[in-house]
Every structure is written in structure tokens, then in C-alpha cells.
Design an enzyme around this catalytic site. Structure first.
Site, mmCIF file in Angstrom:
data_model
loop_
_atom_site.group_PDB
_atom_site.id
_atom_site.type_symbol
_atom_site.label_atom_id
_atom_site.label_comp_id
_atom_site.label_asym_id
_atom_site.label_seq_id
_atom_site.Cartn_x
_atom_site.Cartn_y
_atom_site.Cartn_z
ATOM 1 C CE LYS A 191 -4.342 0.731 2.513
ATOM 2 N NZ LYS A 191 -4.893 0.744 3.870
HETATM 3 O O1 G3P Z 1 -7.732 1.513 5.588
HETATM 4 C C1 G3P Z 1 -8.000 2.801 5.194
HETATM 5 C C2 G3P Z 1 -9.348 3.338 5.580
HETATM 6 O O2 G3P Z 1 -10.347 2.370 5.448
HETATM 7 C C3 G3P Z 1 -9.362 4.067 6.876
HETATM 8 O O3 G3P Z 1 -10.642 4.358 7.345
HETATM 9 O O4 G3P Z 1 -12.109 5.014 9.197
HETATM 10 O O5 G3P Z 1 -9.677 5.610 9.295
HETATM 11 O O6 G3P Z 1 -11.197 6.775 7.711
HETATM 12 P P1 G3P Z 1 -10.914 5.497 8.443
#
Ligand code: G3P
Length: 218
Positions: A83
Site C-alpha cells: 500500500k
Molecule cells: O484503511 C483505510 C481506511 O479504510 C481508513 O478508514 O475510518 O480511518 O477513515 P478510516
């Protein structure tokens, strides 16, 4: 639509796998911090649970550093997906790694223009963050519609899968599915919420009470 678990919690991942709802896993530095565990060890354990893509994020911000970290992470298992952030350095690393046969997930995508660049760099996955856009009063799902529209115009972009990330609630998943997004990644708690409907609970309660009234046994 594929379901990826957006977590580094081994028990949560194992439970989704047992439910038959696990097609892959995404992690990020914040999720690793939350797990309190060793990064490489955690990725190895996740890869032993699923054969699907498992995203491991680099933390270097320059190309050389990203490639050095990717070289540490890719030998962990064949399904490790590197990633990288949506920066010029990340796109350069994406191009290089994709040409070497490594799957790359380009993350932190917040605009259709960024998604266009990731597809041109040969990304296996583009991760648009719907929840974080909603958080700043921009419609995250509109971004998914825009990326789908762009990618569908160009057959060469077919190899980049749209991985809807930063999911906050079940509607983000069903709306993404209605549009035809390839993958969602969500916390397992939200994936499990998909089963919930008050009429299902009410129906079970009614059936059980009527059955008890018959005095029969199966
Ligand atoms: O993995 C990346 C993403 O899904 C993060 O989500 O909830 O931290 O905005 P969030």
C-alpha cells in the site's frame, strides 16, 4: 463484490473467515498501532488466514524508501499487497512494483483525478476514502460513481479494482455495490451489521412463540 476486513485484529479476521465473508484484508499504520502488535508478524499471521490480498502499508515518503520497505514486506507471503500513498513518489513506486508483478494498493484517494493517476500507474487497487470525505461534508459516494465512470471509459483501466475504503456504515457498502464497485474494505463490525433488520428479529420472535404454542419438537 469482494469484502476485505479493514483491521489488524487477528481474532476479528478469523471470525469473518469462518463466516465466509473474508476475501482479503487491509491494514494501515493506525490499525497496526491499535493492535499493539509487531507489524511484520501480524501481516504474516493474516496471510496464513486468507489467501486473498493483504495490504501492508509503507511509511517512507520517498520512492527509494518505499521500495526498500516493499522489499521487506513482499517476501512475507505471496498475497502481500503493498500500500502506497497517493503522492508522486507513491505513484512512481506503484509503477515500479506493478511492473515487477507486485500488487499495489494506492491509498488516501480523495478525487477522481487522483484515481486516474493510480490507474495509469498500474495499481491493482485504488482506495477512495468515502467516510473521510463525508466527515468534511463532501459526498464520498459521489467519488465512487465518478471513478467508476472514468474507469469504465477505458478498457486498460479494468485491471485497477475500486476498493471503497473509510466505510462508516452499511449504506456505504450497499450503495457501492449498487454502483458496481469491485471491493469494499470495512471494519468487521460494520460488515456484520449488514445482517441486521428489525423485521427479521421480529419475525424470528413470532415464529418461535407460535412454535412453542404448538407444543411440538423437531
Ligand atoms: O484503511 C483505510 C481506511 O479504510 C481508513 O478508514 O475510518 O480511518 O477513515 P478510516
Amino acid at each position: 463484490m469482494k469484502f476485505f476486513a479493514d483491521t489488524a485484529d487477528i481474532e476479528e479476521i478469523r471470525e469473518l473467515a469462518l463466516l465466509g465473508l473474508l476475501d482479503g484484508v487491509t491494514t494501515n499504520p493506525s490499525l497496526i498501532k491499535k493492535s499493539g502488535r509487531d507489524f511484520k508478524q501480524t501481516i504474516a499471521e493474516i496471510c496464513a488466514i486468507t489467501k486473498g490480498p493483504v495490504s501492508a502499508e509503507v511509511v517512507a515518503t520517498d520512492v527509494e524508501g518505499m521500495l526498500r520497505e516493499a522489499a521487506e514486506l513482499t517476501p512475507i507471503a505471496p498475497n502481500v499487497t503493498i500500500k502506497v500513498p497517493l503522492t508522486l513518489a507513491g505513484l512512481k513506486a506503484c509503477r515500479y512494483l506493478s511492473e515487477q508483478g507486485t500488487m499495489v494498493n494506492v491509498t488516501l484517494c480523495f478525487s477522481p483525478a487522483q484515481a486516474l493517476l493510480a490507474a495509469k500507474a498500474g495499481a491493482a487497487f485504488i482506495s477512495p476514502f468515502v467516510g473521510r470525505l463525508d466527515d468534511i461534508s463532501q459526498d464520498g459516494l459521489t467519488l465512487i460513481a465518478d471513478i467508476l465512470r472514468i474507469y469504465r471509459n477505458y478498457p486498460q483501466f479494468n485491471k485497477t479494482q475500486i476498493l471503497v475504503a473509510s466505510i462508516r456504515h452499511p449504506l456505504h457498502i450497499t450503495e457501492s455495490a449498487k454502483m458496481g464497485a469491485d471491493v469494499i474494505t470495512a471494519p468487521p463490525s460494520i460488515i456484520k451489521q449488514l445482517v441486521k433488520h428489525p423485521l427479521t428479529d421480529k419475525g424470528i420472535e413470532q415464529f418461535l412463540s407460535d412454535w412453542a404454542a404448538t407444543g411440538q419438537k423437531i
